[in-house]
Design an enzyme around this catalytic site. Structure first.
Site, PDB file in Angstrom:
ATOM      1  N   TYR A 153      30.983 -89.623 -44.877  1.00  0.00           N
ATOM      2  CA  TYR A 153      31.251 -88.660 -43.827  1.00  0.00           C
ATOM      3  C   TYR A 153      31.396 -89.472 -42.552  1.00  0.00           C
ATOM      4  CZ  TYR A 153      29.857 -84.598 -40.951  1.00  0.00           C
ATOM      5  OH  TYR A 153      29.775 -83.581 -40.057  1.00  0.00           O
ATOM      6  N   TYR A 211      23.201 -76.767 -48.963  1.00  0.00           N
ATOM      7  CA  TYR A 211      22.640 -78.012 -48.445  1.00  0.00           C
ATOM      8  C   TYR A 211      21.775 -77.763 -47.213  1.00  0.00           C
ATOM      9  CZ  TYR A 211      22.259 -82.231 -45.730  1.00  0.00           C
ATOM     10  OH  TYR A 211      21.742 -83.244 -44.973  1.00  0.00           O
ATOM     11  N   HIS A 212      22.361 -77.100 -46.240  1.00  0.00           N
ATOM     12  CA  HIS A 212      21.684 -76.913 -44.949  1.00  0.00           C
ATOM     13  C   HIS A 212      20.478 -76.009 -45.065  1.00  0.00           C
ATOM     14  CE1 HIS A 212      25.950 -77.791 -44.512  1.00  0.00           C
ATOM     15  NE2 HIS A 212      25.602 -78.531 -43.474  1.00  0.00           N
ATOM     16  N   ASP A 230      22.765 -78.933 -29.453  1.00  0.00           N
ATOM     17  CA  ASP A 230      22.023 -79.357 -30.636  1.00  0.00           C
ATOM     18  C   ASP A 230      21.539 -78.158 -31.452  1.00  0.00           C
ATOM     19  OD1 ASP A 230      20.418 -80.636 -32.454  1.00  0.00           O
ATOM     20  OD2 ASP A 230      18.807 -81.066 -31.027  1.00  0.00           O
ATOM     21  N   LYS A 274      15.571 -75.541 -26.289  1.00  0.00           N
ATOM     22  CA  LYS A 274      16.580 -76.361 -26.952  1.00  0.00           C
ATOM     23  C   LYS A 274      17.835 -76.366 -26.099  1.00  0.00           C
ATOM     24  CE  LYS A 274      17.323 -77.452 -30.866  1.00  0.00           C
ATOM     25  NZ  LYS A 274      16.957 -78.841 -30.846  1.00  0.00           N
ATOM     26  N   HIS A 321      19.664 -78.426 -34.279  1.00  0.00           N
ATOM     27  CA  HIS A 321      18.478 -78.723 -35.083  1.00  0.00           C
ATOM     28  C   HIS A 321      17.311 -77.877 -34.583  1.00  0.00           C
ATOM     29  CE1 HIS A 321      20.857 -82.396 -35.841  1.00  0.00           C
ATOM     30  NE2 HIS A 321      20.299 -82.318 -37.038  1.00  0.00           N
TER      31      HIS A 321
HETATM   32  C1  B12 Z   1      17.115 -81.269 -41.122  1.00  0.00           C
HETATM   33  C2  B12 Z   1      18.276 -81.961 -40.441  1.00  0.00           C
HETATM   34  C3  B12 Z   1      19.438 -81.234 -40.240  1.00  0.00           C
HETATM   35  C4  B12 Z   1      19.565 -79.764 -40.593  1.00  0.00           C
HETATM   36  C5  B12 Z   1      18.965 -78.928 -39.456  1.00  0.00           C
HETATM   37  C6  B12 Z   1      18.352 -77.635 -39.899  1.00  0.00           C
HETATM   38  C7  B12 Z   1      17.675 -76.947 -38.762  1.00  0.00           C
HETATM   39  N1  B12 Z   1      17.907 -75.667 -38.630  1.00  0.00           N
HETATM   40  O1  B12 Z   1      16.944 -77.550 -38.021  1.00  0.00           O
HETATM   41  C8  B12 Z   1      21.083 -79.646 -40.733  1.00  0.00           C
HETATM   42  C9  B12 Z   1      21.451 -79.970 -42.156  1.00  0.00           C
HETATM   43  C10 B12 Z   1      21.673 -78.287 -40.380  1.00  0.00           C
HETATM   44  C11 B12 Z   1      21.556 -80.764 -39.846  1.00  0.00           C
HETATM   45  C12 B12 Z   1      22.812 -80.792 -39.291  1.00  0.00           C
HETATM   46  C13 B12 Z   1      23.292 -81.837 -38.539  1.00  0.00           C
HETATM   47  N2  B12 Z   1      22.676 -83.016 -38.335  1.00  0.00           N
HETATM   48 CO1  B12 Z   1      20.840 -83.343 -38.825  1.00  0.00          CO
HETATM   49  N3  B12 Z   1      19.170 -83.878 -39.420  1.00  0.00           N
HETATM   50  C14 B12 Z   1      18.166 -83.317 -40.037  1.00  0.00           C
HETATM   51  C15 B12 Z   1      17.020 -84.302 -40.331  1.00  0.00           C
HETATM   52  C16 B12 Z   1      17.191 -84.757 -41.762  1.00  0.00           C
HETATM   53  C17 B12 Z   1      15.613 -83.769 -40.177  1.00  0.00           C
HETATM   54  C18 B12 Z   1      15.294 -83.067 -38.863  1.00  0.00           C
HETATM   55  C19 B12 Z   1      14.176 -82.084 -39.076  1.00  0.00           C
HETATM   56  O2  B12 Z   1      14.392 -80.894 -39.109  1.00  0.00           O
HETATM   57  N4  B12 Z   1      12.941 -82.545 -39.288  1.00  0.00           N
HETATM   58  C20 B12 Z   1      11.776 -81.693 -39.492  1.00  0.00           C
HETATM   59  C21 B12 Z   1      11.250 -81.238 -38.127  1.00  0.00           C
HETATM   60  C22 B12 Z   1      10.046 -80.351 -38.275  1.00  0.00           C
HETATM   61  O3  B12 Z   1      10.917 -82.402 -37.466  1.00  0.00           O
HETATM   62  P1  B12 Z   1      11.430 -82.833 -36.005  1.00  0.00           P
HETATM   63  O4  B12 Z   1      12.558 -81.984 -35.568  1.00  0.00           O
HETATM   64  O5  B12 Z   1      11.559 -84.272 -35.945  1.00  0.00           O
HETATM   65  O6  B12 Z   1      10.180 -82.340 -35.123  1.00  0.00           O
HETATM   66  C23 B12 Z   1       8.941 -82.997 -35.168  1.00  0.00           C
HETATM   67  C24 B12 Z   1       8.807 -84.060 -34.091  1.00  0.00           C
HETATM   68  O7  B12 Z   1      10.006 -84.697 -33.767  1.00  0.00           O
HETATM   69  C25 B12 Z   1       8.216 -83.328 -32.947  1.00  0.00           C
HETATM   70  N5  B12 Z   1       9.061 -82.513 -32.089  1.00  0.00           N
HETATM   71  C26 B12 Z   1      10.345 -82.137 -32.185  1.00  0.00           C
HETATM   72  N6  B12 Z   1      10.697 -81.345 -31.193  1.00  0.00           N
HETATM   73  C27 B12 Z   1       9.619 -81.168 -30.411  1.00  0.00           C
HETATM   74  C28 B12 Z   1       9.439 -80.443 -29.262  1.00  0.00           C
HETATM   75  C29 B12 Z   1       8.183 -80.440 -28.658  1.00  0.00           C
HETATM   76  C30 B12 Z   1       7.974 -79.616 -27.455  1.00  0.00           C
HETATM   77  C31 B12 Z   1       7.136 -81.192 -29.224  1.00  0.00           C
HETATM   78  C32 B12 Z   1       5.819 -81.176 -28.616  1.00  0.00           C
HETATM   79  C33 B12 Z   1       7.328 -81.933 -30.377  1.00  0.00           C
HETATM   80  C34 B12 Z   1       8.569 -81.914 -30.971  1.00  0.00           C
HETATM   81  O8  B12 Z   1       7.322 -82.484 -33.602  1.00  0.00           O
HETATM   82  C35 B12 Z   1       7.917 -81.971 -34.790  1.00  0.00           C
HETATM   83  C36 B12 Z   1       6.848 -81.760 -35.815  1.00  0.00           C
HETATM   84  O9  B12 Z   1       6.429 -82.953 -36.349  1.00  0.00           O
HETATM   85  C37 B12 Z   1      17.321 -85.436 -39.304  1.00  0.00           C
HETATM   86  C38 B12 Z   1      16.884 -86.805 -39.720  1.00  0.00           C
HETATM   87  C39 B12 Z   1      15.389 -86.928 -39.855  1.00  0.00           C
HETATM   88  N7  B12 Z   1      14.922 -87.209 -41.049  1.00  0.00           N
HETATM   89  O10 B12 Z   1      14.678 -86.729 -38.907  1.00  0.00           O
HETATM   90  C40 B12 Z   1      18.842 -85.328 -39.172  1.00  0.00           C
HETATM   91  C41 B12 Z   1      19.565 -85.703 -37.851  1.00  0.00           C
HETATM   92  C42 B12 Z   1      18.719 -85.204 -36.708  1.00  0.00           C
HETATM   93  N8  B12 Z   1      20.843 -84.980 -37.921  1.00  0.00           N
HETATM   94  C43 B12 Z   1      21.790 -85.645 -37.415  1.00  0.00           C
HETATM   95  C44 B12 Z   1      23.147 -85.183 -37.372  1.00  0.00           C
HETATM   96  C45 B12 Z   1      24.169 -86.164 -36.886  1.00  0.00           C
HETATM   97  C46 B12 Z   1      23.501 -83.895 -37.752  1.00  0.00           C
HETATM   98  C47 B12 Z   1      24.910 -83.282 -37.665  1.00  0.00           C
HETATM   99  C48 B12 Z   1      25.597 -83.517 -36.349  1.00  0.00           C
HETATM  100  C49 B12 Z   1      25.761 -83.770 -38.796  1.00  0.00           C
HETATM  101  C50 B12 Z   1      27.178 -83.307 -38.638  1.00  0.00           C
HETATM  102  N9  B12 Z   1      28.005 -84.138 -38.053  1.00  0.00           N
HETATM  103  O11 B12 Z   1      27.502 -82.234 -39.018  1.00  0.00           O
HETATM  104  C51 B12 Z   1      24.636 -81.793 -37.889  1.00  0.00           C
HETATM  105  C52 B12 Z   1      24.600 -81.095 -36.535  1.00  0.00           C
HETATM  106  C53 B12 Z   1      24.057 -79.749 -36.507  1.00  0.00           C
HETATM  107  C54 B12 Z   1      23.965 -79.210 -35.099  1.00  0.00           C
HETATM  108  N10 B12 Z   1      24.476 -78.008 -34.895  1.00  0.00           N
HETATM  109  O12 B12 Z   1      23.463 -79.822 -34.194  1.00  0.00           O
HETATM  110  C55 B12 Z   1      21.348 -86.967 -36.896  1.00  0.00           C
HETATM  111  C56 B12 Z   1      21.271 -87.039 -35.373  1.00  0.00           C
HETATM  112  C57 B12 Z   1      21.744 -88.389 -34.889  1.00  0.00           C
HETATM  113  C58 B12 Z   1      21.335 -88.789 -33.547  1.00  0.00           C
HETATM  114  N11 B12 Z   1      20.352 -88.191 -32.919  1.00  0.00           N
HETATM  115  O13 B12 Z   1      21.893 -89.705 -33.051  1.00  0.00           O
HETATM  116  C59 B12 Z   1      20.036 -87.192 -37.651  1.00  0.00           C
HETATM  117  C60 B12 Z   1      19.023 -88.049 -36.930  1.00  0.00           C
HETATM  118  C61 B12 Z   1      20.384 -87.814 -39.010  1.00  0.00           C
HETATM  119  C62 B12 Z   1      21.055 -89.135 -38.914  1.00  0.00           C
HETATM  120  N12 B12 Z   1      20.347 -90.223 -38.959  1.00  0.00           N
HETATM  121  O14 B12 Z   1      22.244 -89.176 -38.798  1.00  0.00           O
HETATM  122  N13 B12 Z   1      20.623 -81.680 -39.720  1.00  0.00           N
END
Ligand code: B12
Ligand code: GTP
Ligand code: MG
Lengths: 674, 335
Positions: free
Chosen positions: A27, A181-182, A552, A548, A554
């Site tokens: 991709y 997937y999503h 974005d 948010k 996510h």
């Molecule tokens: C799940 C996921 C998705 C899901 C999202 C589902 C959803 N509704 O959230 C789907 C499949 C839809 C998706 C799509 C895309 N994704 Co995505 N996704 C991920 C993934 C695998 C996990 C993120 C996640 O949900 N983690 C679980 C949650 C609970 O954790 P978290 O958000 O990190 O939050 C924790 C902490 O960060 C923190 N935290 C977060 N926010 C906040 C806020 C506050 C106030 C506090 C205190 C703490 C806090 O606490 C949370 C709890 O622990 C990441 C990679 C990864 N493994 O992290 C890529 C990632 C974020 N995605 C990425 C990309 C590129 C995309 C797409 C653009 C792909 C595309 N071209 O289509 C699309 C864009 C969608 C969009 N509209 O923006 C990239 C972003 C790249 C970057 N930042 O440079 C990543 C990093 C993957 C990668 N390496 O390429 N994605």
């Protein structure tokens, strides 16, 4: 004739044969059309036969690059497309008639297909020869991915318009690709994945039936064009069973509900990206093994093997993959397909009573869920009522709870966390991909140039026609293709339809959710005590706005933080994704919150936090309301963000929500004692 | 039990003075901070409330308090969003505040306040102010905090819209607070029957059936409601004396919004559509007394103590007077 044995694949001629591997997909797309075109040409010269196009978030959400909300996003997670001129550059030197082009595009899918058709026509390529896919599954956008624009009914109308147009004009085009997937990435269990994806397909097919635009033969072909995009996680035995369940259920649904006679059109065709949600920021090298194991779920069973596969990379939780990271993932596929004997055997799971029983159970549960949704009025209703979204948020909360309670082991994250430092992340660039900030300028200049040289009268006429036909029942494709040729921009096309259909914000699904964290969990007890003390001291409950900003989508992180904050005892204001910094600051001011929590995973945190602080400053609240940030925030950016004023930064490594909540209380108390 | 100061200082901190001055111009953050004072349970906040109310005297409005209640998901927030825009389009000089109340979790005391999702207000428009509030069971009960905030808001805004979820108790609560209460229903929902059983149908002044996206649906729902209401002797007939109006709306298709807007504008400009503020005040003082001193306290309040209050006193001063008197009458209380 020699006797046939059961462990050999025999071809039509009765001779032993082996399978061809699935398609290895990468991709790709970033920076601007010039860089992406070079990348594609390079990949094609290495033998790749299809293109899988990633578009940036502005393009996906219907904004041109010169819109303020687009600026932080230009070229970040995909290529920006503004006008047909961009498409001419993107596909320069690439023979459209030989390409299978897959576009991950949803809210603006009709627009991108129109551009593609217009490009073919301007190049003199027969439109009927085009092959490819527009993702165009809006239900999962409302539920998980976030690049929706219009209300569900209008989105369904655009989808049906595209099916109708494609079947008659581009017979090899998949007008949409139904995604589970999503859903899994948003927390779905295997049963929810099966049920909600199949509900989506039923919703689309019902809408097509209702339009009554096909005869019986055409309708069968149309069903045959429906393909799926599926996920596979670490529990690979269950996943392989899920894939078999998918195949059987699709066959049954298309036959029983839609009377499709030709078995060929009932086949479950699917591509895969394996699970990324479970890939860790901690000990990221372990992800390589995880990706391999996840791959088994969709390749082991010949009967339910994927057609195409794309893999995330070991540094998934750190940043976008660099070319080397993608190459390393590609090698996993090549090794599995070419070094092992996997492709020499018929279905190795056929006849397994264990698998059969598991498949049966998954199917039963999924059918129950499907019927539940259909009783609620179908996919569109279940989006609007928030039924499906709540189910996903609930599953995700349970998952978070299991991780925090240690009930679900993730190596290196909540078990065996001690280890030697990884040499992989000690690379010069820290294992992180960076987009050249100056490249956006070129995109903006090209847009400016197109706007300057186009025929304004033709643009205006094309947009008027688009608007009028949007208000009527006519198929919008022709009007849309004329817009493309007239050099209408992505923003203008979307804006015109926004004015007719309106914009939509789906339910957030966080209402009424709880975290399944044990009441005696030490960090929960500790944060509740902090909150009690706060209430006694200050006479009210601490208030947090979870925001948010930007495009974005996510939402997982923000949803989990909101649910966790309520569970800890905060009053939480959360009102969904895709807000501007101004929206968030205004809500923080009106709600007089104690802390602003921003969640950003799209890589645009530096620009967006600058905007947010400017806005706070304008209102005299910059140092009065503390701001914290969470998401995918690469280490090298932390210093700068803190200098700007961010009080704490949280990343995926902060997976214990109540510890995070405790730290938020510390931030609030630090502010109070100033 | 909170200890009460007897007198309030006439002095205000410069900070508070500045906040009030700016809040009068409906600047968002200063106003929001004043609102917080009305939600805060400390002696200082009480003192500040007194100061705020005293300095608003004279210049104040007497805004219409409009209660909007109904079943979860009936479309209250969406409708409020549409109504606000439409009210302003009709009468641009209006100022409107929305106070959206959501229930707090029994388990943690926290709350998720998500009603902002549905309003699409223009940014930085001082004429519109949106605030979420948790019902916060442990800090004084549903109505009290909300009532306190309306004391402030009605001095500053022409219309104050209170959104609450629910059937039963909270509906009666919102009816106490509001000058006019609307009950929002969904078309053809079986829950109408439940309302009637609970005897709640008499409470609202006006019925709104929202989500009437299609006219046929609207008609059917209207007739269903009419028959249902007949059963409990509520009449929708315009010529009947104790009759109530029904509006059929669609927030998403923007139907019926104009009619409702005109109706609300009429209420706003009709000064007889304001509940007696003193009765309201006494109701909440009574509630407070009951909470602090039990049934016995309430009886004392209603029989005699009430008469010691004067209309010159602010709510906070009345609280103090009452507290002192109660302490004398119930000796076991004085520590
Ligand atoms: C799940 C996921 C998705 C899901 C999202 C589902 C959803 N509704 O959230 C789907 C499949 C839809 C998706 C799509 C895309 N994704 Co995505 N996704 C991920 C993934 C695998 C996990 C993120 C996640 O949900 N983690 C679980 C949650 C609970 O954790 P978290 O958000 O990190 O939050 C924790 C902490 O960060 C923190 N935290 C977060 N926010 C906040 C806020 C506050 C106030 C506090 C205190 C703490 C806090 O606490 C949370 C709890 O622990 C990441 C990679 C990864 N493994 O992290 C890529 C990632 C974020 N995605 C990425 C990309 C590129 C995309 C797409 C653009 C792909 C595309 N071209 O289509 C699309 C864009 C969608 C969009 N509209 O923006 C990239 C972003 C790249 C970057 N930042 O440079 C990543 C990093 C993957 C990668 N390496 O390429 N994605
Ligand atoms: N079809 C239709 N849907 C509507 C209408 N009004 C609101 N909705 C939808 O109904 C759902 C709930 O709307 P809200 O405005 O949040 O309802 P609410 O009554 O404020 O909900 P709570 O505050 O959660 O009790 C949303 O999905 C809205 O889009 C309408 O007139 N027609
Ligand atoms: Mg609401």
């Amino acid at each position: 004739m020699t006797e046939q044995n059961k462990h050999t694949i025999y071809g039509k001629d009765g001779k032993p044969t082996v399978d061809r591997p699935w398609i290895f997909r990468t991709y790709a797309g970033h920076t601007n059309v010039w860089a992406t075109n070079a990348l594609y040409k390079d990949n094609l010269s290495k033998g790749q036969t299809g293109l899988s196009i990633a578009m940036d978030l502005a393009t996906q959400c219907g904004y041109s690059s010169d819109h303020p909300i687009a600026k932080p996003e230009i070229g970040k997670v995909g290529v920006p497309i503004n006008t047909l001129d961009d498409f001419h550059v993107l596909f320069e030197g690439i023979p459209l008639e030989e390409m299978n082009t897959s576009m991950t595009i949803n809210g603006t899918a009709m627009w991108l297909l129109s551009l593609y058709v217009a490009l073919a026509e301007e190049r003199g390529v027969e439109v009927s020869q085009l092959r490819g896919t527009t993702q165009n599954d809006l239900i999962k956008e409302y539920l998980a991915r976030g690049t929706y624009i219009f209300p569900p009914e209008d989105s369904m109308r655009l989808i049906v318009d595209m099916y109708e147009y494609s079947l008659h004009n581009i017979p090899s085009w998949n007008a949409s690709n139904i995604c589970s997937y999503h859903l899994q990435e948003a927390g779905a269990t295997p049963v929810q994945e099966l049920a909600f994806a199949l509900v989506t397909s039923i919703t689309i097919l019902d809408a097509i039936k209702e339009r009554d635009c096909f005869n019986e033969e055409e309708f069968e072909r149309c069903v045959g064009r429906i393909s799926f995009f599926v996920n596979a996680g670490m529990r690979f035995v269950e996943e392989v069973s899920k894939m078999r369940a998918f195949c059987e259920m699709w066959d049954e649904i298309t036959q029983e509900r839609y009377g499709v006679k030709n078995a060929k059109y009932r086949r479950f065709r699917y591509g895969v990206q394996v699970n990324s949600l479970g890939l860790t920021a901690e000990q990221p090298e372990n992800n390589a093994w995880r990706i391999l194991i996840e791959t088994l779920g969709v390749t082991l069973s010949r009967k339910a093997r994927c057609r195409a596969l794309q893999l995330p990379a070991w540094n998934e939780a750190l940043s976008l993959p660099r070319p080397w990271d993608q190459q390393w993932s590609l090698r996993i596929q090549q090794i599995l397909a070419y070094e092992t004997d996997l492709l020499e055997y018929p279905d190795i799971l056929e006849g397994s009573v264990v698998i059969e029983s598991k498949v049966k159970e998954l199917k039963e549960q999924a059918y129950t869920e499907i019927n539940q949704v259909l009783e609620l009025g179908g996919g569109v209703e279940a989006v609007k009522s928030g039924y499906m979204k709540s189910a996903l948020v609930s599953s995700q909360s349970k998952r978070m709870g299991r991780l925090a309670n240690g009930e679900q082991i993730v190596v290196g994250k909540n078990k065996w966390v001690e280890g030697l430092p990884s040499p992989l992340v000690n690379d010069g660039d820290g294992g992180i991909f960076m987009v050249d900030a100056k490249a956006a300028q070129k995109t903006l200049e090209a847009l400016e140039e197109t706007k300057r040289t186009r025929d304004d009268a033709r643009v205006k006429a094309a947009l008027v026609r688009l608007e009028e036909e949007a208000k009527s029942d006519n198929n919008l494709m022709e009007a849309s293709i004329e817009c493309a040729k007239a050099r209408v921009t992505t923003g203008e096309w979307s804006e015109t339809l926004r004015n007719v259909f309106g914009e939509y914000r789906p339910p957030t699904g966080v209402d009424g959710q709880n975290m399944s964290i044990k009441e005696d969990n030490a960090s929960l007890v500790s944060v509740r005590a902090k909150i009690d003390t706060f209430i006694k001291t200050y006479g009210y409950r601490p208030r947090i706005v979870v925001g948010k900003p930007g495009l974005d989508g996510h939402s997982n992180g923000a949803e989990m933080i909101s649910v966790a904050a309520k569970h800890a005892g905060f009053d939480v204001i959360y009102f969904g994704i895709r807000l501007s910094s101004v929206d968030i600051v205004q809500s923080a001011l009106e709600e007089n919150v104690d802390v602003i929590g921003v969640s950003l995973l799209s890589g645009s945190h530096n620009e967006i936090m600058t905007q947010l602080f400017e806005e706070l400053d304008k209102n005299g609240a910059k140092d009065a309301i503390p701001v914290i940030l969470g998401g995918i925030i690469p280490e090298p950016d932390h210093v700068g963000l803190k200098e700007q004023g961010v009080k704490r930064i949280f990343t995926p490594k902060d997976f214990d929500p109540m510890t995070v909540m405790g730290e938020i209380m510390d931030v609030i108390n630090e502010q109070k004692s100033k | 039990m909170s200890k009460n100061q007897n007198r309030f200082d006439a002095m205000m901190t410069p900070e508070l003075r500045d906040m009030i001055a700016r809040a009068k111009h409906l600047e968002k953050w200063p106003l929001a901070r004043l609102i917080s004072l009305f939600e805060t349970n400390t002696e200082q906040a009480k003192q500040d409330r007194h100061s705020v109310m005293s300095s608003l005297k004279g210049s104040a409005k007497n805004g219409l308090i409009l209660g909007i209640t109904g079943t979860p998901g009936a479309g209250k927030s969406s409708l409020i969003g549409e109504l606000c825009l439409s009210l302003l389009a009709e009468k641009p000089e209006l100022n409107i505040a929305v106070l959206a109340v959501d229930p707090s979790s029994q388990r943690s005391g926290g709350a998720l306040l998500g009603d902002r999702t549905r309003t699409n207000f223009p940014i930085n428009d001082k004429r519109l102010f949106f605030r979420s509030q948790a019902s916060d069971l442990d800090l004084g009960g549903v109505g009290k905090k909300t009532y306190q905030v309306t004391r402030l808001l009605r001095q500053l805004f022409d219309i104050i819209i209170i959104e609450t979820v629910g059937i039963g108790q909270s509906e009666i609560e919102v009816e106490q607070l509001s000058d006019h209460t609307c009950l929002v229903l969904q078309p053809l929902a079986g829950d109408q029957v439940q309302f009637m059983k609970a005897g709640i149908m008499e409470v609202p002044d006006t019925f709104i059936i929202n989500k009437c996206d299609e006219d046929s649906l609207a008609k059917r729902s209207y007739h269903l409601l009419k028959t249902s209401l007949k059963l409990v002797n509520v009449s929708l007939n315009k010529h009947n004396e104790n009759s109530k109006s029904v509006f059929l709306t669609s927030a998403t298709k923007q139907k019926g919004i104009d009619e409702l807007t005109h109706f609300l504008l009429q209420l706003e400009s009709d000064s007889s559509v304001r509940k007696d503020r003193q009765t309201q005040e006494y109701f909440y003082l009574g509630k407070w007394i009951q909470q602090e001193f039990g049934r016995f306290g309430l009886t004392l309040f209603n029989q005699s103590v009430k008469t010691a209050l004067t209309s010159q006193q602010s709510y906070e001063e009345k609280e103090n007077t009452l507290f002192e008197m109660m302490k004398k009458m119930i000796p076991s209380l004085s520590r």
